[in-house]
Each structure stands twice: as C-alpha cells, then as structure tokens.
Write a protein that holds these residues in place. Sequence first.
Motif, mmCIF file in Angstrom:
data_model
loop_
_atom_site.group_PDB
_atom_site.id
_atom_site.type_symbol
_atom_site.label_atom_id
_atom_site.label_comp_id
_atom_site.label_asym_id
_atom_site.label_seq_id
_atom_site.Cartn_x
_atom_site.Cartn_y
_atom_site.Cartn_z
ATOM 1 N N ALA A 125 0.795 -1.161 -0.064
ATOM 2 C CA ALA A 125 -0.085 0.081 0.012
ATOM 3 C C ALA A 125 0.789 1.378 -0.101
ATOM 4 C CB ALA A 125 -1.115 0.057 1.177
ATOM 5 N N THR A 126 0.344 2.476 -0.121
ATOM 6 C CA THR A 126 1.122 3.607 -0.065
ATOM 7 C C THR A 126 0.292 4.782 1.011
ATOM 8 O OG1 THR A 126 1.515 3.532 -2.322
ATOM 9 C CG2 THR A 126 1.999 5.573 -1.508
ATOM 10 N N GLU A 127 1.180 5.027 1.985
ATOM 11 C CA GLU A 127 0.479 5.976 2.791
ATOM 12 C C GLU A 127 0.192 7.526 2.238
ATOM 13 O OE1 GLU A 127 3.525 6.531 5.886
ATOM 14 O OE2 GLU A 127 4.839 7.797 4.380
ATOM 15 N N GLU A 162 10.172 -0.495 -8.168
ATOM 16 C CA GLU A 162 9.683 -0.724 -6.790
ATOM 17 C C GLU A 162 10.861 -1.026 -5.809
ATOM 18 O OE1 GLU A 162 6.231 -3.521 -4.783
ATOM 19 O OE2 GLU A 162 6.578 -3.748 -6.935
ATOM 20 N N VAL A 163 10.759 -0.271 -4.863
ATOM 21 C CA VAL A 163 11.757 -0.648 -3.709
ATOM 22 C C VAL A 163 11.493 -1.587 -2.468
ATOM 23 C CG1 VAL A 163 13.457 0.690 -2.413
ATOM 24 C CG2 VAL A 163 12.706 1.679 -4.254
ATOM 25 N N HIS A 164 12.385 -2.453 -2.437
ATOM 26 C CA HIS A 164 12.050 -3.411 -1.053
ATOM 27 C C HIS A 164 13.142 -3.525 -0.286
ATOM 28 C CE1 HIS A 164 8.134 -5.032 -2.345
ATOM 29 N NE2 HIS A 164 8.752 -4.660 -3.750
ATOM 30 N N LEU A 200 8.893 -0.612 0.442
ATOM 31 C CA LEU A 200 9.368 0.822 0.875
ATOM 32 C C LEU A 200 8.615 1.858 0.221
ATOM 33 C CD1 LEU A 200 12.840 -0.223 1.632
ATOM 34 C CD2 LEU A 200 11.224 -0.345 3.039
ATOM 35 N N GLY A 201 8.612 1.783 -1.214
ATOM 36 C CA GLY A 201 8.321 2.633 -2.050
ATOM 37 C C GLY A 201 8.586 2.477 -3.389
ATOM 38 N N HIS A 202 8.882 3.434 -4.213
ATOM 39 C CA HIS A 202 9.552 3.487 -5.446
ATOM 40 C C HIS A 202 10.748 4.388 -5.773
ATOM 41 C CE1 HIS A 202 5.347 1.801 -5.707
ATOM 42 N NE2 HIS A 202 5.731 1.317 -6.765
ATOM 43 N N VAL A 203 11.471 4.237 -7.013
ATOM 44 C CA VAL A 203 12.424 4.979 -7.189
ATOM 45 C C VAL A 203 12.259 5.719 -8.459
ATOM 46 C CG1 VAL A 203 13.967 3.095 -7.960
ATOM 47 C CG2 VAL A 203 15.084 5.329 -7.277
ATOM 48 N N PHE A 204 12.593 6.945 -8.557
ATOM 49 C CA PHE A 204 12.235 7.470 -9.895
ATOM 50 C C PHE A 204 13.688 8.430 -10.438
ATOM 51 C CE2 PHE A 204 8.392 7.362 -7.510
ATOM 52 C CZ PHE A 204 7.520 6.990 -8.504
ATOM 53 N N ASP A 205 13.625 8.915 -11.772
ATOM 54 C CA ASP A 205 14.863 9.446 -12.196
ATOM 55 C C ASP A 205 14.847 10.904 -12.093
ATOM 56 O OD1 ASP A 205 16.215 6.949 -12.916
ATOM 57 O OD2 ASP A 205 15.013 6.727 -14.753
ATOM 58 N N ASP A 206 14.192 11.546 -11.041
ATOM 59 C CA ASP A 206 14.092 12.983 -10.919
ATOM 60 C C ASP A 206 14.872 13.509 -9.821
ATOM 61 O OD1 ASP A 206 12.208 12.033 -9.154
ATOM 62 O OD2 ASP A 206 10.463 13.081 -10.252
ATOM 63 N N GLY A 207 15.604 12.815 -9.313
ATOM 64 C CA GLY A 207 16.423 13.355 -8.200
ATOM 65 C C GLY A 207 17.411 14.092 -8.092
ATOM 66 N N PRO A 208 18.166 14.423 -7.245
ATOM 67 C CA PRO A 208 19.287 15.648 -7.168
ATOM 68 C C PRO A 208 20.588 14.883 -7.638
ATOM 69 C CG PRO A 208 18.767 14.988 -4.866
ATOM 70 C CD PRO A 208 17.762 14.246 -5.662
ATOM 71 N N PRO A 209 21.658 15.545 -7.868
ATOM 72 C CA PRO A 209 23.113 14.780 -7.845
ATOM 73 C C PRO A 209 23.250 14.279 -6.636
ATOM 74 C CG PRO A 209 22.961 17.181 -9.032
ATOM 75 C CD PRO A 209 21.487 17.069 -8.176
ATOM 76 N N PRO A 210 24.222 13.411 -6.438
ATOM 77 C CA PRO A 210 24.997 13.071 -7.725
ATOM 78 C C PRO A 210 24.365 11.695 -8.307
ATOM 79 C CG PRO A 210 25.730 12.047 -5.633
ATOM 80 C CD PRO A 210 24.652 12.777 -5.098
ATOM 81 N N THR A 211 23.261 11.340 -7.810
ATOM 82 C CA THR A 211 22.741 10.024 -8.427
ATOM 83 C C THR A 211 21.664 10.239 -9.523
ATOM 84 O OG1 THR A 211 21.086 9.558 -6.820
ATOM 85 C CG2 THR A 211 23.231 8.552 -6.415
ATOM 86 N N LYS A 216 18.806 10.107 -8.530
ATOM 87 C CA LYS A 216 17.551 9.310 -8.373
ATOM 88 C C LYS A 216 16.755 9.965 -7.133
ATOM 89 C CE LYS A 216 18.680 5.861 -10.882
ATOM 90 N NZ LYS A 216 17.719 5.669 -12.115
ATOM 91 N N ARG A 217 15.315 9.537 -6.809
ATOM 92 C CA ARG A 217 14.617 9.925 -6.012
ATOM 93 C C ARG A 217 13.941 8.612 -5.527
ATOM 94 N NH1 ARG A 217 8.912 10.979 -5.966
ATOM 95 N NH2 ARG A 217 9.153 11.333 -8.345
ATOM 96 N N HIS A 218 14.435 8.125 -4.208
ATOM 97 C CA HIS A 218 13.988 6.973 -3.477
ATOM 98 C C HIS A 218 12.880 7.381 -2.622
ATOM 99 C CE1 HIS A 218 16.943 3.984 -4.181
ATOM 100 N NE2 HIS A 218 17.598 5.022 -4.660
ATOM 101 N N CYS A 219 11.436 7.669 -3.113
ATOM 102 C CA CYS A 219 10.238 7.979 -2.489
ATOM 103 C C CYS A 219 9.662 7.037 -1.661
ATOM 104 C CB CYS A 219 9.227 8.467 -3.952
ATOM 105 S SG CYS A 219 7.966 9.245 -3.208
ATOM 106 N N ILE A 220 9.803 6.950 -0.193
ATOM 107 C CA ILE A 220 9.758 6.051 0.633
ATOM 108 C C ILE A 220 8.584 6.301 1.555
ATOM 109 C CG2 ILE A 220 10.666 4.551 2.494
ATOM 110 C CD1 ILE A 220 12.099 4.252 -0.574
ATOM 111 N N ASN A 221 7.683 5.295 2.012
ATOM 112 C CA ASN A 221 6.505 5.366 2.750
ATOM 113 C C ASN A 221 7.080 5.583 4.119
ATOM 114 O OD1 ASN A 221 3.977 4.887 1.413
ATOM 115 N ND2 ASN A 221 5.380 3.208 0.544
ATOM 116 N N GLY A 222 6.946 6.776 4.975
ATOM 117 C CA GLY A 222 7.550 6.866 6.232
ATOM 118 C C GLY A 222 7.185 5.850 7.111
ATOM 119 N N VAL A 223 5.964 5.195 7.111
ATOM 120 C CA VAL A 223 5.591 4.296 8.049
ATOM 121 C C VAL A 223 6.377 3.037 8.126
ATOM 122 C CG1 VAL A 223 3.631 3.337 6.583
ATOM 123 C CG2 VAL A 223 3.302 3.320 9.112
ATOM 124 N N ALA A 224 7.079 2.833 6.724
ATOM 125 C CA ALA A 224 7.793 1.540 6.616
ATOM 126 C C ALA A 224 9.479 1.562 7.177
ATOM 127 C CB ALA A 224 7.966 1.113 4.997
#
Length: 158
Positions: free
Chosen positions: A53-55, A118-120, A128-139, A141-149
């Motif tokens: 699920a997603t919070e 999907e991130v596990h 845990l959530g998902h990872v997207f290609d719109d994050g900051p340097p240096p990677t 990546k944006r690991h968008c993670i459910n806080g409850v996890a």
Amino acid sequence: MRRRQFLLGLAASGLALKAAGAVAAESFPFTLSDEDWRRRLSSDQYAVLRQEATERPFSSPLNAIKTSGLFHCAGCDNTLYSSATKFDSGTGWPSFWAPVPGAIANRTDYLLVYPRTEVHCANCGGHLGHVFDDGPPPTGKRHCINGVALQFKPGPVT
C-alpha cells in the motif's frame, strides 16, 4: 471499450495476477509467517510493508527529520538510508538520493499500467516505495519511501 475502462482492466488484471501468486515468489534472509507479521507491525505498517500500500502524502513525521541518523526498516530493523542522502522532494514522502549499499532490492511493478521501479528491503522484502529518475545529484535518483515503513535512529552517520 473506452480508454479508461481498458486501463482500469489492465490494472485490475495485474492485481489479480499478483494476488493469485502469478508473480514469482522471492526469498529473503529474514522471514516471518503472515500471522507473525500482523502481530509485529501496526495495521498501517502491515498494509505498506506486506501488501504494498501507499501512505497518504505529507502524513509522515519523518518528512521533517533533519537530524543526523539512519533510517531502518520498520519490519526487520535493516539499515536502509542515511540522513546524509535525505532531501526534501516536495512530494510528501521521505526522499533519498541513494540507499545504504546492499540495503534494498528493486523490481518492476506495473500496477499503474506503466513500469515503475519498486523498492523493497533486501533483508525482509518489505515494500518501501518507488525510485524515480528525477532526484538531485550525484545520482539523479529519488527514492520516494513510505515513512510508515521506516524507523529513524538519530546518531552519527559514516
């Protein structure tokens, strides 16, 4: 058939396949029975970690954490992310540009019809959530993670 009905049908079929066990089962070092997971986790944690699920966005107090420390899996206590990689993505979920090496596992999910990463937790398999290609340097990546996890443990990071 209208486009919306078609897309909803595709999404429903993906859910049905997953529920029917058509998705290959993975094994992880830390395992519990479903009954034990239900006892160990709150209902919200169980829904996210075990049922993917997603919070609600902006519902996690971990969004506001700016202290030095480590973020652990709420299911098995595996260290997942360092506060040194946390950033404010404005999305409403705790976001990181990189995990602790070896801490996560990825797979592709098609629940919204298009593929997402999907991130596990690599230790217990908790979602845990998902990872997207719109994050900051240096990677980038944006690991968008459910806080409850997650559980935050303040302290120095290396």
